[in-house]
Design a protein around this motif. Sequence first.
Motif, PDB file in Angstrom:
ATOM      1  N   VAL A 249      -7.086   5.284   0.059  1.00  0.00           N
ATOM      2  CA  VAL A 249      -8.384   4.582   0.069  1.00  0.00           C
ATOM      3  C   VAL A 249      -8.457   3.576  -1.073  1.00  0.00           C
ATOM      4  O   VAL A 249      -8.842   2.415  -0.887  1.00  0.00           O
ATOM      5  CB  VAL A 249      -9.527   5.610  -0.014  1.00  0.00           C
ATOM      6  N   VAL A 250      -8.079   4.028  -2.272  1.00  0.00           N
ATOM      7  CA  VAL A 250      -8.182   3.142  -3.437  1.00  0.00           C
ATOM      8  C   VAL A 250      -7.245   1.950  -3.292  1.00  0.00           C
ATOM      9  O   VAL A 250      -7.619   0.799  -3.570  1.00  0.00           O
ATOM     10  CB  VAL A 250      -7.863   3.933  -4.728  1.00  0.00           C
TER      11      VAL A 250
ATOM     12  N   ARG B 112     -17.783  -8.712  -5.520  1.00  0.00           N
ATOM     13  CA  ARG B 112     -16.581  -8.021  -5.983  1.00  0.00           C
ATOM     14  C   ARG B 112     -16.613  -7.853  -7.499  1.00  0.00           C
ATOM     15  O   ARG B 112     -17.186  -8.687  -8.198  1.00  0.00           O
ATOM     16  CB  ARG B 112     -15.324  -8.790  -5.581  1.00  0.00           C
TER      17      ARG B 112
ATOM     18  N   ARG C  94       0.834  -1.209   0.000  1.00  0.00           N
ATOM     19  CA  ARG C  94       0.000   0.000   0.000  1.00  0.00           C
ATOM     20  C   ARG C  94       0.864   1.253   0.000  1.00  0.00           C
ATOM     21  O   ARG C  94       0.582   2.221  -0.720  1.00  0.00           O
ATOM     22  CB  ARG C  94      -0.908  -0.039   1.220  1.00  0.00           C
TER      23      ARG C  94
ATOM     24  N   ALA D 200      -7.492  -5.254  -0.927  1.00  0.00           N
ATOM     25  CA  ALA D 200      -8.287  -6.040   0.024  1.00  0.00           C
ATOM     26  C   ALA D 200      -8.276  -7.535  -0.311  1.00  0.00           C
ATOM     27  O   ALA D 200      -8.086  -8.369   0.585  1.00  0.00           O
ATOM     28  CB  ALA D 200      -9.713  -5.501   0.081  1.00  0.00           C
TER      29      ALA D 200
ATOM     30  N   ARG E 142      -8.715  -0.599  -0.999  1.00  0.00           N
ATOM     31  CA  ARG E 142      -9.777  -1.405  -1.602  1.00  0.00           C
ATOM     32  C   ARG E 142      -9.223  -2.373  -2.645  1.00  0.00           C
ATOM     33  O   ARG E 142      -9.679  -3.516  -2.745  1.00  0.00           O
ATOM     34  CB  ARG E 142     -10.824  -0.492  -2.247  1.00  0.00           C
TER      35      ARG E 142
END
Length: 525
Positions: free
Chosen positions: A211-212, A244, A25, A218, A215
């Motif tokens: 944030v992206v 998804r 990330r 994830a 996600r």
Amino acid sequence: MSGEPAPAAGWRAAARRRLTPRAARVRIIGWALLLVLLALALVTLVTWRLLVRATDERMDVALAAEVEEFDRITASGIDPDTGEPFASVADVLQTVITYNLARPNEKFLGYVDGAYRFQSRIEAPVLLSEDAAFARLAGDVREPTSGRYASGAGEVRYLAVPVTLEGDPARGVAVVAYFADQERQAADDTAQLMLAVGAVTVLLAAAGAWVVAGRVLAPVREVAATAQGITETDLSGRIPVEGRPDDELTGLARAVNAMLDRVEGGVAAQRRFLDDAGHELRTPITIVRGHLDVLDPADPDDVRATVALVDDELERMNRMVSELLLLARAEQPEFVRPQPVDVAELTAEVFGKVRRLGDRDWRLGAVARADLLLDPQRLTQAVVALADNAVRYTEPGDRVVLGSRLSGADLLVWVDDAGPGIAAADQERVFERFARGSAGARRSDGAGLGLSIVQAIAAAHGGRVELHSRPGEGATFTLVLPARLAPPEPDDPGDDPLDTVDDDLATPALSDRVPDPVPTEGGPR
């Protein structure tokens, strides 16, 4: 000496590893911010350069326009205020500077014989009129001259034009000057504003990327969490993919789930094999050990009987292990290898083989005339197992019928016997490993794996096994397999495999066929 650079290289590599962010990330956000910063820097630089160039071009155009205005006034030789001819060069310069209004950051200067005389009233960052170096540079030119001068207020772009008047020996110079740095201040302010907006944009991009990236990653975190949750005793964990988007990461999650399914199936098969082998081999081993414990080596008859018993039990264990290994392989993708098979010919060949299993009233029923994609070895193995099972539960002379036919999109291959039948309570259980019907078999040397193998072969073909039986009326085991037509042979491109199918109860003409009517597969009894 040759080994000295290695520690340094290793140290540098270790330092790079320590400085490199380990979290995906963080790396994603770092690369995203780097790209945003590069893009903003490039856009700001290009915009600033374009604005500066436009400002410079505007100053050049303004300088040329002012000079044209000077030329227009001096060319007429008439003073606009009095309507009389100019009396001196000084009058010309004063009139020219008075009639031309200077713009912000613009300055008009007049020199006579190299000395400063006049200037426009607009205030300037510095007093060029008092700058002796500038006066030497532009105050005594003999032809139109343009250039740049580094003043105390920055760059000055100027254009100097000599002014002469007939009858006056003095030499004048009209100078138009622009304070370029002050004129370019608007471009600098725009660049600074873009940088400020870019800084805010970088912060917003960082938040959005965080944030992206969270996600997007994830499913990867779920893969890691699922992998960490997998243990030797619990292989049931799966990655949730419902809801998804159908993207690469969801495909990765599905692939991992499929891999876990295969791993769980393989482990389950291994456990079943070990459990079954341990459970079933314990009995013959106990029998062998018990007889060996009481063996009288001095008694030849006892030795022969014990050796025969041990040989029989070892043979049974060998057969049991072979069948367990076969069931373990049944869950592998290459357990069956379909190929074009003439069903009628295969049915006749299998019938010829099973007739040697026992003294029974063997009969060949209907035969399907079709070329289908099957594994002939596995299908033969399954039918032989069904026929052997029928022999176990019938008496000499009892009827056993084997046949095949097409029914819609399925191929039916059955073995029908006239044995004692199977109770309804046992009909599901007989397909389990090591299970036997309550009626009991005449021969007890089987391991109870035959029907499990038949079921595994049918499932590997994409089919199933059906059982129709009533106590006292015999039993019919039917292999229901998908009838996948084989491609036509190159020599017979016009043949249609459907034209060779015979769903009637007619059977091939065999010399040893019983002419009496014979039953077909299964059905109500």
